[in-house]
Design a protein around this motif. Structure first.
Motif, PDB file in Angstrom:
ATOM      1  N   VAL A   3     -26.381 -17.752 -56.500  1.00  0.00           N
ATOM      2  CA  VAL A   3     -26.275 -16.149 -56.859  1.00  0.00           C
ATOM      3  C   VAL A   3     -26.442 -15.969 -58.319  1.00  0.00           C
ATOM      4  CG1 VAL A   3     -24.718 -14.198 -56.808  1.00  0.00           C
ATOM      5  CG2 VAL A   3     -24.663 -15.599 -55.010  1.00  0.00           C
ATOM      6  N   LYS A   4     -27.529 -15.213 -58.763  1.00  0.00           N
ATOM      7  CA  LYS A   4     -27.887 -14.756 -59.968  1.00  0.00           C
ATOM      8  C   LYS A   4     -27.279 -13.589 -60.154  1.00  0.00           C
ATOM      9  CE  LYS A   4     -31.122 -15.220 -63.425  1.00  0.00           C
ATOM     10  NZ  LYS A   4     -32.536 -15.458 -64.130  1.00  0.00           N
ATOM     11  N   LEU A   5     -26.460 -13.212 -61.417  1.00  0.00           N
ATOM     12  CA  LEU A   5     -25.885 -12.030 -61.729  1.00  0.00           C
ATOM     13  C   LEU A   5     -26.160 -11.368 -63.180  1.00  0.00           C
ATOM     14  CD1 LEU A   5     -22.156 -13.181 -60.990  1.00  0.00           C
ATOM     15  CD2 LEU A   5     -23.392 -11.414 -59.478  1.00  0.00           C
ATOM     16  N   TYR A   6     -26.764 -10.154 -63.179  1.00  0.00           N
ATOM     17  CA  TYR A   6     -27.298  -9.812 -64.098  1.00  0.00           C
ATOM     18  C   TYR A   6     -26.138  -8.638 -64.842  1.00  0.00           C
ATOM     19  CZ  TYR A   6     -32.183 -11.431 -64.233  1.00  0.00           C
ATOM     20  OH  TYR A   6     -33.038 -12.291 -64.246  1.00  0.00           O
ATOM     21  N   TYR A   7     -25.980  -8.830 -66.341  1.00  0.00           N
ATOM     22  CA  TYR A   7     -25.169  -7.714 -66.602  1.00  0.00           C
ATOM     23  C   TYR A   7     -25.383  -7.357 -68.139  1.00  0.00           C
ATOM     24  CZ  TYR A   7     -21.349  -9.933 -63.309  1.00  0.00           C
ATOM     25  OH  TYR A   7     -20.887 -10.036 -62.425  1.00  0.00           O
ATOM     26  N   MET A   8     -25.062  -6.337 -68.573  1.00  0.00           N
ATOM     27  CA  MET A   8     -25.102  -5.713 -69.824  1.00  0.00           C
ATOM     28  C   MET A   8     -23.798  -5.602 -70.667  1.00  0.00           C
ATOM     29  SD  MET A   8     -27.586  -2.310 -69.311  1.00  0.00           S
ATOM     30  CE  MET A   8     -26.117  -1.480 -68.490  1.00  0.00           C
ATOM     31  N   VAL A   9     -24.058  -6.247 -71.955  1.00  0.00           N
ATOM     32  CA  VAL A   9     -22.916  -5.405 -73.065  1.00  0.00           C
ATOM     33  C   VAL A   9     -23.509  -4.668 -73.944  1.00  0.00           C
ATOM     34  CG1 VAL A   9     -21.608  -7.756 -72.533  1.00  0.00           C
ATOM     35  CG2 VAL A   9     -23.403  -7.861 -74.142  1.00  0.00           C
ATOM     36  N   GLY A  10     -22.555  -4.303 -74.934  1.00  0.00           N
ATOM     37  CA  GLY A  10     -22.667  -3.174 -76.146  1.00  0.00           C
ATOM     38  C   GLY A  10     -22.876  -1.632 -75.629  1.00  0.00           C
ATOM     39  N   LEU A  11     -22.161  -1.656 -74.265  1.00  0.00           N
ATOM     40  CA  LEU A  11     -22.254  -0.049 -73.886  1.00  0.00           C
ATOM     41  C   LEU A  11     -21.334   0.701 -74.681  1.00  0.00           C
ATOM     42  CD1 LEU A  11     -22.235  -1.145 -70.245  1.00  0.00           C
ATOM     43  CD2 LEU A  11     -23.870   0.316 -71.261  1.00  0.00           C
ATOM     44  N   PRO A  12     -21.710   2.165 -74.932  1.00  0.00           N
ATOM     45  CA  PRO A  12     -20.822   2.862 -75.651  1.00  0.00           C
ATOM     46  C   PRO A  12     -19.446   3.129 -74.783  1.00  0.00           C
ATOM     47  CG  PRO A  12     -22.686   3.916 -74.387  1.00  0.00           C
ATOM     48  CD  PRO A  12     -22.733   2.680 -74.431  1.00  0.00           C
ATOM     49  N   GLY A  13     -18.363   2.649 -75.369  1.00  0.00           N
ATOM     50  CA  GLY A  13     -17.057   3.038 -74.952  1.00  0.00           C
ATOM     51  C   GLY A  13     -16.652   1.593 -74.257  1.00  0.00           C
ATOM     52  N   GLU A  14     -17.202   0.480 -74.530  1.00  0.00           N
ATOM     53  CA  GLU A  14     -16.925  -0.760 -73.914  1.00  0.00           C
ATOM     54  C   GLU A  14     -15.671  -1.616 -74.884  1.00  0.00           C
ATOM     55  OE1 GLU A  14     -20.404  -3.851 -72.494  1.00  0.00           O
ATOM     56  OE2 GLU A  14     -19.541  -4.543 -74.808  1.00  0.00           O
ATOM     57  N   SER A  15     -14.765  -2.123 -74.068  1.00  0.00           N
ATOM     58  CA  SER A  15     -13.798  -2.868 -74.808  1.00  0.00           C
ATOM     59  C   SER A  15     -13.965  -4.368 -74.588  1.00  0.00           C
ATOM     60  CB  SER A  15     -12.426  -2.422 -74.555  1.00  0.00           C
ATOM     61  OG  SER A  15     -12.340  -2.889 -73.002  1.00  0.00           O
ATOM     62  N   PHE A  16     -13.476  -5.266 -75.284  1.00  0.00           N
ATOM     63  CA  PHE A  16     -13.628  -6.686 -75.021  1.00  0.00           C
ATOM     64  C   PHE A  16     -12.850  -6.994 -73.502  1.00  0.00           C
ATOM     65  CE2 PHE A  16     -13.699 -10.928 -75.828  1.00  0.00           C
ATOM     66  CZ  PHE A  16     -14.654 -11.162 -76.884  1.00  0.00           C
ATOM     67  N   GLU A  17     -11.958  -6.072 -73.113  1.00  0.00           N
ATOM     68  CA  GLU A  17     -11.260  -6.386 -71.768  1.00  0.00           C
ATOM     69  C   GLU A  17     -12.598  -6.277 -70.842  1.00  0.00           C
ATOM     70  OE1 GLU A  17      -8.210  -7.466 -71.017  1.00  0.00           O
ATOM     71  OE2 GLU A  17      -8.258  -7.485 -73.187  1.00  0.00           O
ATOM     72  N   ASP A  18     -13.410  -5.156 -71.243  1.00  0.00           N
ATOM     73  CA  ASP A  18     -14.520  -4.999 -69.948  1.00  0.00           C
ATOM     74  C   ASP A  18     -15.427  -6.147 -69.983  1.00  0.00           C
ATOM     75  OD1 ASP A  18     -13.795  -2.447 -69.485  1.00  0.00           O
ATOM     76  OD2 ASP A  18     -14.592  -1.728 -71.273  1.00  0.00           O
ATOM     77  N   VAL A  19     -15.585  -7.000 -71.220  1.00  0.00           N
ATOM     78  CA  VAL A  19     -16.512  -8.111 -71.224  1.00  0.00           C
ATOM     79  C   VAL A  19     -15.825  -9.424 -70.662  1.00  0.00           C
ATOM     80  CG1 VAL A  19     -17.465  -9.821 -72.974  1.00  0.00           C
ATOM     81  CG2 VAL A  19     -17.489  -7.257 -73.302  1.00  0.00           C
ATOM     82  N   LYS A  20     -14.473  -9.360 -70.899  1.00  0.00           N
ATOM     83  CA  LYS A  20     -13.743 -10.433 -70.181  1.00  0.00           C
ATOM     84  C   LYS A  20     -13.899 -10.165 -68.621  1.00  0.00           C
ATOM     85  CE  LYS A  20     -10.141 -11.557 -73.339  1.00  0.00           C
ATOM     86  NZ  LYS A  20      -8.626 -11.228 -73.753  1.00  0.00           N
ATOM     87  N   ALA A  21     -14.188  -9.044 -68.099  1.00  0.00           N
ATOM     88  CA  ALA A  21     -14.133  -8.728 -66.585  1.00  0.00           C
ATOM     89  C   ALA A  21     -15.418  -9.255 -65.996  1.00  0.00           C
ATOM     90  CB  ALA A  21     -13.975  -7.044 -66.271  1.00  0.00           C
ATOM     91  N   ILE A  22     -16.513  -9.463 -67.276  1.00  0.00           N
ATOM     92  CA  ILE A  22     -17.597 -10.146 -66.466  1.00  0.00           C
ATOM     93  C   ILE A  22     -17.586 -11.504 -65.882  1.00  0.00           C
ATOM     94  CG2 ILE A  22     -19.769 -10.869 -67.236  1.00  0.00           C
ATOM     95  CD1 ILE A  22     -20.321  -8.161 -69.039  1.00  0.00           C
TER      96      ILE A  22
END
Ligand code: SF4
Length: 458
Positions: free
Chosen positions: A299-318
């Motif tokens: 399975v290949k998963l595509y994600y984005m980072v650097g969104l407005p309002g994004e926290s480090f917790e949101d990145v950990k969730a990836i």
């Protein structure tokens, strides 16, 4: 006879997998002109693939610009080739904002070119080009984007070893019915259009790649797959939306020979759903992984980072989400890109990196990407992590004006840091002259809703 160069300033593997270029090549050659192809990794883009004829011996050069980073190679090809005929650029980058390229081309085609190829190829001067709908030459005034009716499926094309392997490219739709706030496709290819199942072409090749921005949204997607599976073909769609995957569809994809299921959740944290409006939930991703576990290798998963309002917790969730998928599927790959706040989208006013302080945003972005790289490695997850620098340059070129062309002359991107900042919603934008058929006030409302959501959650 008019000699037309079709230039793709990137690798052959991408150019041969582009349905627009395939269509143009066939149509120009059928229309009585001679068309030959140029790719940057064959003769450095300076001689044609067909006859090794130098670019400068052609009358017209049509450049297809699919990615902002291709501007560098396009400019180099123009320079090195000594070409002095008419230079016309088109493609999604031109449709969003051609201004950084204004010094290098005679004209730009804003839209889908199918219905206007002949007129463009036969125009002998910039003045003649200016009478064609969708053409922009730098003159004052608005330009209305043109789109085609899409018509019948393409029946004949050159089969090469492209990005989808050696296969027939079947474009089943253009535009998208969804409203993801970061996505340019919903805007520049509006309205969404589908090609019908009952008009499917006879395909001789063994492999078929199904192409559309979101193929599984096609109302007859399953029937199209079934049709070619029954003919014994290997069929692969360019992607599948996780929320459209059912047991029945997963079985069909397995019968079609699919080995890697590619899905694009873009974010893993529900808090960011309101920001991007992609509407793929954690449950959708896990359900797709569950269905993939017994059917596909990876399975290949595509994600984005650097969104407005994004926290480090949101990145950990990836990373957390990728780990959950890894519990179900043997091989998992994450591909992570920084958000490019694209013109004509509701996020066009957002800062690159997601923070008002650009330096802080970029520093955080680097940390976030590094975190995903390290943690993926620890968890045995394959990771394809982009460089923030390339995406900063993409942002500058996509939101730039004519001054930004200096970047293409070797000036450092650091000089253009201002183009990475948040943009005031009341200011006029360099690309406002392009009429894509939407009301700017509607984008403003969407952007303000995003900002409200951020304020409430902070
Ligand atoms: S991201 Fe995909 S699903 Fe969303 S609007 Fe764009 S093409 Fe459609």
């Amino acid at each position: 006879m008019r000699r037309v160069a079709l230039v793709y300033p990137n690798r052959y593997v991408g150019g041969i997998a582009n349905t627009g270029l395939q269509y143009m090549y066939a149509k120009i050659n059928e229309g009585g002109a001679v068309c030959e192809r140029f790719y940057s990794d064959i003769f450095e883009g300076l001689r044609s693939v067909e006859t090794a004829t130098p670019l400068k011996d052609f009358d017209v050069a049509l450049f297809s610009l699919q990615y902002e980073m291709d501007y560098f190679r396009a400019v180099e090809i123009i320079r090195k080739s000594g070409f002095d005929g008419l230079k016309i650029a088109g493609g999604p980058c031109v449709m969003e904002n051609p201004l950084p390229l204004l010094n290098y081309f005679d004209a730009f085609f804003i839209g889908e070119v199918e219905d206007h190829i002949e007129e463009i190829v036969n125009a002998r001067s910039v003045e003649e080009l200016e009478s064609i709908p969708g053409i922009y030459t730098g003159r004052e005034g608005r330009v209305k984007r043109v789109y085609s009716k899409l018509g019948r499926h393409i029946e004949k094309e050159i089969i090469g070893d492209g990005a989808y392997g050696r296969c027939f490219l079947l474009e089943i739709g253009r535009g998208c019915v969804r409203r993801c706030r970061f996505c340019i496709v919903r805007q520049i290819y509006f309205p969404p259009r589908w090609r019908r199942k009952d008009l499917l072409p006879e395909i001789e090749d063994e492999k078929v790649a199904i192409i559309a921005p979101s193929p599984s949204d096609h109302p007859e997607f399953r029937e199209i797959l079934q049709h070619y599976v029954e003919e014994g073909k290997q069929v692969s769609p360019s992607s599948v939306r996780a929320d459209t995957l059912s047991e029945e569809l997963a079985d069909l994809l397995k019968d079609a020979g699919l080995r890697t299921l590619t899905i694009a959740p873009e974010i893993a944290s529900p808090a960011l759903q309101e920001i991007i409006n992609k509407e793929i939930t954690r449950e959708d991703v896990l359900n797709a992984a569950e269905l993939a576990s017994t059917r596909f290798e990876k399975v290949k998963l595509y994600y984005m980072v650097g969104l407005p309002g994004e926290s480090f917790e949101d990145v950990k969730a990836i990373v957390e989400q990728a780990r959950e998928v890894k519990k179900l599927v043997r091989r998992v790959e994450v591909s992570v890109n920084p958000l490019v706040p694209k013109p004509h989208t509701p996020l066009q006013w957002a800062p690159f990196g997601g923070k008002d302080d650009i330096r802080e945003g970029v520093a955080e972005l680097r940390k976030k990407l590094e975190y995903i790289r390290k943690e993926s490695k620890k968890a045995g997850i394959e990771a394809d992590i982009s460089s923030y620098r390339e995406f900063a340059i993409q942002t500058i070129l996509s939101r730039g004006d004519r001054k930004v062309s200096q970047l293409l002359e070797g000036v450092s991107h650091r000089k253009f840091e201002d183009y990475l900042r948040a943009i005031d919603v009341d200011s006029s934008l360099p690309w406002d002259f392009i009429d894509h058929g939407y009301k700017k006030a509607r984008l403003v409302r969407e952007f303000e809703m995003v900002m409200e959501t951020i304020k409430k959650t902070l």
